[in-house]
Structures are given as C-alpha cells and as structure tokens.
Design an enzyme around this catalytic site. Structure first.
Site, PDB file in Angstrom:
ATOM      1  N   HIS A  53       6.763   4.353  -7.302  1.00 61.12           N
ATOM      2  CA  HIS A  53       6.278   4.915  -6.031  1.00 61.12           C
ATOM      3  C   HIS A  53       7.372   5.842  -5.492  1.00 61.12           C
ATOM      4  O   HIS A  53       8.556   5.631  -5.763  1.00 61.12           O
ATOM      5  CB  HIS A  53       6.075   3.727  -5.083  1.00 61.12           C
ATOM      6  CG  HIS A  53       5.437   4.053  -3.776  1.00 61.12           C
ATOM      7  ND1 HIS A  53       6.138   4.600  -2.720  1.00 61.12           N
ATOM      8  CD2 HIS A  53       4.164   3.888  -3.318  1.00 61.12           C
ATOM      9  CE1 HIS A  53       5.327   4.747  -1.686  1.00 61.12           C
ATOM     10  NE2 HIS A  53       4.120   4.323  -2.018  1.00 61.12           N
TER      11      HIS A  53
ATOM     12  N   ASP B 160      10.924  -3.111  -7.463  1.00 63.42           N
ATOM     13  CA  ASP B 160      10.023  -2.901  -6.336  1.00 63.42           C
ATOM     14  C   ASP B 160       8.820  -3.823  -6.524  1.00 63.42           C
ATOM     15  O   ASP B 160       7.978  -3.592  -7.402  1.00 63.42           O
ATOM     16  CB  ASP B 160       9.615  -1.424  -6.319  1.00 63.42           C
ATOM     17  CG  ASP B 160       8.565  -1.121  -5.263  1.00 63.42           C
ATOM     18  OD1 ASP B 160       8.061  -2.061  -4.629  1.00 63.42           O
ATOM     19  OD2 ASP B 160       8.253   0.067  -5.076  1.00 63.42           O
TER      20      ASP B 160
ATOM     21  N   GLN C  47       3.720  -4.338  -4.950  1.00 56.62           N
ATOM     22  CA  GLN C  47       2.359  -4.617  -5.437  1.00 56.62           C
ATOM     23  C   GLN C  47       2.264  -5.931  -6.204  1.00 56.62           C
ATOM     24  O   GLN C  47       1.196  -6.292  -6.676  1.00 56.62           O
ATOM     25  CB  GLN C  47       1.881  -3.473  -6.335  1.00 56.62           C
ATOM     26  CG  GLN C  47       1.689  -2.164  -5.612  1.00 56.62           C
ATOM     27  CD  GLN C  47       0.605  -2.220  -4.551  1.00 56.62           C
ATOM     28  OE1 GLN C  47      -0.283  -3.069  -4.588  1.00 56.62           O
ATOM     29  NE2 GLN C  47       0.677  -1.307  -3.599  1.00 56.62           N
TER      30      GLN C  47
ATOM     31  N   LYS D 237       1.330  -5.870   2.598  1.00 57.37           N
ATOM     32  CA  LYS D 237       0.573  -5.903   1.343  1.00 57.37           C
ATOM     33  C   LYS D 237       0.339  -7.342   0.890  1.00 57.37           C
ATOM     34  O   LYS D 237      -0.200  -7.583  -0.184  1.00 57.37           O
ATOM     35  CB  LYS D 237       1.311  -5.117   0.274  1.00 57.37           C
ATOM     36  CG  LYS D 237       1.475  -3.639   0.682  1.00 57.37           C
ATOM     37  CD  LYS D 237       1.812  -2.778  -0.463  1.00 57.37           C
ATOM     38  CE  LYS D 237       2.304  -1.426  -0.025  1.00 57.37           C
ATOM     39  NZ  LYS D 237       1.259  -0.411  -0.032  1.00 57.37           N
TER      40      LYS D 237
ATOM     41  N   CYS E  58       1.279   8.403  -3.943  1.00 56.81           N
ATOM     42  CA  CYS E  58       2.749   8.431  -3.786  1.00 56.81           C
ATOM     43  C   CYS E  58       3.426   8.213  -5.132  1.00 56.81           C
ATOM     44  O   CYS E  58       4.442   7.506  -5.214  1.00 56.81           O
ATOM     45  CB  CYS E  58       3.228   7.387  -2.785  1.00 56.81           C
ATOM     46  SG  CYS E  58       2.710   7.744  -1.128  1.00 56.81           S
TER      47      CYS E  58
END
Ligand code: PMP
Length: 404
Positions: free
Chosen positions: A120, A197, A200, A223, A361
């Site tokens: 991202h 990261d 998600q 999220k 993104c």
C-alpha cells in the site's frame, strides 16, 4: 455461530440504498462497527471522560485504567512479549511514518530498503521520504505472474544485505497472503530490520508477532471492527526503544527545562500529546468482539465465502481476476472485460452494492499488472452468501448493460 444474530450487531447494515438493502463489500477499506464498539465509546463519553495519566482525580484514573487495559489486551491479542511494545497511533499510516522517522539515525546513504511491490502507498511513500533524507536506495521486491512475492528474486535481493525489508501481510488490493514468517526469517538472517503491514490481516488471521519474528507490525483499528483514528505500532522492545520520536511534547517527557529535556520511557516516549482515548477504548471492544467469535468456524466461513465469490465471478464470464488464489484473505480484485472499473462501481452502487474501484493506493502494483485500476469486493464476518449472490446478480446485469 448464530449468523443472523452476529449480523444484527452491525446497525449500518440494516439500511436500504436506492430501494435495495445495502450490500457492503468494502470491508477492506473499512469494516462496519458492531454495537459493542459504538456502545463502549459512548459509555466512555457518558461516564468516564477525562484525560489520561495526568490527574489525581477518579475520573482520570478510570479513563487511564480503561486506556491502559487495552494495551494489555493488545499484548495478548498479537502475542507481544511486553506491554511496552504496543504503541497507540492514529492508524497504520502514522505507525509506518513513526518507524521511518524514528530510524533516521540508523540509516546511511547507500543503504538498501526492499519494499513489496504489492505494498500500500502507506508502506512505500514514508520509506521514499526516509530515502530522500538519508540517501538510502529503494528497491521493489518483484512479484511472480500470479502476484506472489518472487522468492528467488527476493533471495537475490537479500544478498545485497538490505537495511530494511518492508512487506505487507495481506495485499489490500488483491487479498494475496504473504508467507511472512518465512520471508521475515530470510530477511532477519541477513541482518535487515523488518516491518510487516498487517492492516488487512489483523481482522482475519490470528497474529503472533513473535512467531512472525518481525521488528515492527502495524495495523489500524477501523479495519478490525473498531473505530477510525486509532492504530497500533508494535515494535520489538530493543528496536522500539531506539526509535527517535516523530512527535515531541507533553506525555512523552520525564523532565523538561529550557536547557534540556529528558524523554520518558516506553510506551509513553512514543505517545506525545493527548491520545485518542475513546478510540482506544473502542478498539478494546473490537478485540473483545473478535475474541468472542468462534475462531476456527469464522475463519472457515470467510474462506468458503471468498472461494464462492471467486468461483461465481469466474462463472460469470468476461471477468479478469487478479492474483486470485484459494489462500487469499478477505478480498478479490477483478475487471469486467475492458470496461472502466469506475463505471462498473457506479452501476453496482445504483443497485445498493458497495465495492471499491481504483488503484487501491497500490499504484506500483497496478503498474506491474499493466492496469490503471480494478474493482475489489471484500468481505467481513457479517458478509452473507446472499450478499455474494446479490452482488453477482447485479454484476451480471451491469455486464449485460455494458457488453451486450
Ligand atoms: N496498509 C494497508 C495494507 C491498508 O489496507 C491500508 C488502508 N487501506 C493502509 C495501510 C493505511 O491504513 P490507514 O489509512 O488506516 O492508515
């Protein structure tokens, strides 16, 4: 698991759009919030609203205990070894910026920063800024044709002894899952600092930061069924302790004079100013919500739904799927023939279907796929088979409208 009862906990889902019941397939952008989260934040404002840490009065100590209890909860939730390794931020973006700013004295000119091509922008641009300031060099980690990290190319790049390896756990654009334990172990063997990261991954997978072995793991509350405005930076204690604070001011100091300021110890050293207290409390309620779900059953249900979604899309014809794989998590990316993704999204919206369209993104990823953008349908614990069926039916009608 009583699915209707679970779904009924999400008030946003009980509405109609254009006369159609809302079909929310944009959970990867932000998840809906259960009553439990909304109520926890309202309760805090109703009963305990006070600033944390500073005052002798009872309201403040109530707010402080609620706030600090969430740090303990998070320690358990992602299996950190110490509560001081959990830093509250405003989101994944801020967490990564704190790392890139904080490492400025540890990165030299010519150092290599490896970044996942599927990352991202939040996991690309802050590293580029660090590279500008330090003279470091960014190198993308290439993907295979099926959108996985090309492990041979990765191993070749690791031979250059990168200073940093920045990976995504799950791609927000495609839903592809990186074998992070293995990728991080290889990076650590060369001495690189690693950041994963998890924006998600956090709502879908059980996270064990010690098993992953990364130095930093970052994610956002919104999220994972929690509020916006709250995120987490996990850092291994010794490396976190060496980060320069990106923000300075109140809360993060031990003593201040006009001659010299002594910074506080972790975690306060990296939490300058009044934190997002209600949001932290909301995040705590989101963790409670996730922990109350039957783990294996929920994961199985999401995998079955995603496989069903991938199959139904393929069955429709004239659909191009990107990086679709049975191990993917939470999302599927597609285009309808050569139609513009935005047109498809708008026509779906007219039938109450919320999907995301654009570059997600992840412009370097789109470039590597040779496209400007695509549509993405993403699911959460509240997504039903009926949602998928309605989406497919609506997409079939869009296809008829645009292609026939
Ligand atoms: N990384 C990934 C993989 C994401 O999906 C997102 C949100 N789309 C971000 C980073 C940025 O998160 P936030 O906007 O909450 O800071």
């Amino acid at each position: 698991m009583d699915f209707p009862q679970l779904r009924a906990q999400f008030p946003t889902l009980e509405q109609t759009l254009e006369g159609y019941p809302l079909c929310y397939l944009d959970t990867a952008a932000t998840s809906q919030k259960p009553n439990r989260v909304i109520d926890a934040m309202t309760q805090y404002y109703h009963n305990n609203n006070a600033n944390v840490h500073r005052a002798a009065h009872q309201l403040s100590s109530r707010a402080t205990s609620q706030y600090e209890a969430v740090r303990d909860q998070l320690k358990g939730f992602i299996k950190a070894s110490r509560r001081e390794e959990i830093i509250f931020t405003h989101g994944t973006t801020e967490s990564i910026n704190m790392v890139t700013h904080g490492l400025i004295n540890q990165i030299q000119s010519g150092d290599i920063i490896l970044i996942d091509t599927a990352a991202h922008h939040a996991n690309i641009v802050p590293w580029q800024e660090l590279a500008k300031r330090s003279g470091a060099i960014i190198k993308p980690i290439p993907l295979t044709d099926d959108c996985r990290i090309d492990e041979l190319a990765y191993e070749e790049l690791l031979k250059q002894k990168p200073a940093i390896v920045a990976l995504c756990h799950v791609s927000n654009a495609l839903g592809t899952l990186n074998p992070v334990n293995n990728l991080v172990a290889k990076a650590k063997a060369t001495g690189a600092i690693t950041l994963v990261d998890g924006a998600q991954a956090i709502a879908h997978l059980e996270i064990d930061v010690q098993a992953i072995g990364c130095d930093f793991y970052v994610f956002s509350g919104h999220k994972m069924y929690g509020p916006t405005g709250i995120g987490v930076l996990y850092g291994r204690f010794d490396i976190l302790d060496k980060l320069e604070p990106m923000m300075t001011g109140g809360e993060m100091i031990k003593a201040v004079s006009f001659d010299v300021t002594e910074f506080n110890i972790l975690p306060n050293r990296l939490e300058a100013g009044t934190p997002p207290i209600a949001e932290v409390i909301g995040l705590g309620a989101a963790i409670d919500f996730i922990l109350a779900l039957p783990k294996a059953e929920t994961a199985q249900r999401e995998q079955t739904l995603l496989a069903y979604l991938q199959n139904q899309l393929t069955g429709l014809g004239d659909i191009h799927l990107y990086g679709a794989n049975k191990n993917n998590i939470g999302a599927v990316a597609f285009n309808l023939a050569s139609e513009h993704h935005q047109d498809v999204g708008i026509l779906l919206d007219q039938q109450g279907i919320a999907v995301r369209c654009g570059h997600h993104c992840a412009m370097p990823l789109m470039q590597s796929l040779g496209i400007k953008g695509c549509c993405r349908a993403s699911i959460g614990v509240y997504t039903s088979k009926e949602d998928i069926d309605r989406f497919i039916e609506a997409l079939a009608s869009v296809k008829e409208m645009l292609l026939d």
